[in-house]
Design a protein around this motif. Structure first.
Motif, short mmCIF file in Angstrom:
data_model
loop_
_atom_site.label_atom_id
_atom_site.label_comp_id
_atom_site.label_asym_id
_atom_site.label_seq_id
_atom_site.Cartn_x
_atom_site.Cartn_y
_atom_site.Cartn_z
N ASP A 1 -106.89 46.61 68.41
CA ASP A 1 -105.94 47.58 69.34
C ASP A 1 -104.40 47.08 69.79
N GLU A 2 -104.21 45.85 69.82
CA GLU A 2 -103.06 45.31 70.13
C GLU A 2 -102.12 45.16 68.78
N THR A 3 -102.48 45.57 67.57
CA THR A 3 -101.58 45.42 66.33
C THR A 3 -101.45 46.84 66.05
N ASP A 4 -100.14 47.18 65.82
CA ASP A 4 -99.70 48.36 65.29
C ASP A 4 -99.29 48.31 63.67
N PHE A 5 -99.32 49.46 63.24
CA PHE A 5 -98.95 49.71 61.74
C PHE A 5 -97.88 48.99 61.25
N SER A 6 -96.79 48.84 62.18
CA SER A 6 -95.52 48.37 62.05
C SER A 6 -95.46 46.75 61.67
N HIS A 7 -96.35 46.11 62.69
CA HIS A 7 -96.71 44.83 62.29
C HIS A 7 -97.42 44.34 61.03
N ILE A 8 -98.27 45.07 60.56
CA ILE A 8 -98.92 45.06 59.46
C ILE A 8 -97.88 45.21 58.09
N ALA A 9 -97.09 46.03 58.40
CA ALA A 9 -96.22 46.40 57.56
C ALA A 9 -95.23 45.10 57.15
N SER B 1 -106.19 57.85 65.93
CA SER B 1 -105.66 58.71 66.43
C SER B 1 -105.76 59.04 68.01
N GLN B 2 -106.73 58.32 68.66
CA GLN B 2 -106.82 58.33 70.09
C GLN B 2 -105.51 57.46 70.79
N ARG B 3 -105.38 56.29 70.01
CA ARG B 3 -104.59 55.35 70.39
C ARG B 3 -103.15 55.92 70.29
N SER B 4 -102.86 56.85 69.13
CA SER B 4 -101.44 57.40 68.89
C SER B 4 -101.20 58.49 69.99
N SER B 5 -102.29 59.23 70.32
CA SER B 5 -102.27 60.28 71.17
C SER B 5 -101.77 59.63 72.68
N GLN B 6 -102.39 58.45 72.73
CA GLN B 6 -102.06 57.78 74.15
C GLN B 6 -100.56 57.35 74.36
N LYS B 7 -100.06 56.85 73.22
CA LYS B 7 -98.82 56.40 73.29
C LYS B 7 -97.95 57.71 73.46
N THR B 8 -98.00 58.55 72.83
CA THR B 8 -97.33 59.65 72.95
C THR B 8 -97.27 60.23 74.67
#
Length: 72
Positions: A18-26, A57-64
């Motif tokens: 949960d602490e890692t986002d797609f930009s980090h993997i990229a 998807s839940q994590r994305s909506s929480q950030k939004t």
């Protein structure tokens, strides 16, 4: 891109975190969100993939929601 089993395992582990986002993997593997999703879909059980997608998807909506509150 072709990844070895260790790299695939690392990508999956990072994607589940949960602490890692797609930009980090990229940054590490030079792949985008869509490619991470393809790797996940191909290499984990279909039910696990569904659970993961729901979490993402839940994590994305929480950030939004949080960004919206910060702009108020």
């Amino acid at each position: 891109m072709k990844f070895n089993t260790i790299e695939i395992s690392d990508i999956i582990q990072m994607a589940w975190d949960d602490e890692t986002d797609f930009s980090h993997i990229a940054k590490i593997y030079d792949i985008n969100e869509g490619e991470v999703k393809k790797i996940m879909k191909k290499n984990i059980k279909s039910k696990s993939y569904e659970i993961w997608r729901k979490r993402i998807s839940q994590r994305s909506s929480q950030k939004t929601k949080l960004k919206g509150k910060m702009n108020v």
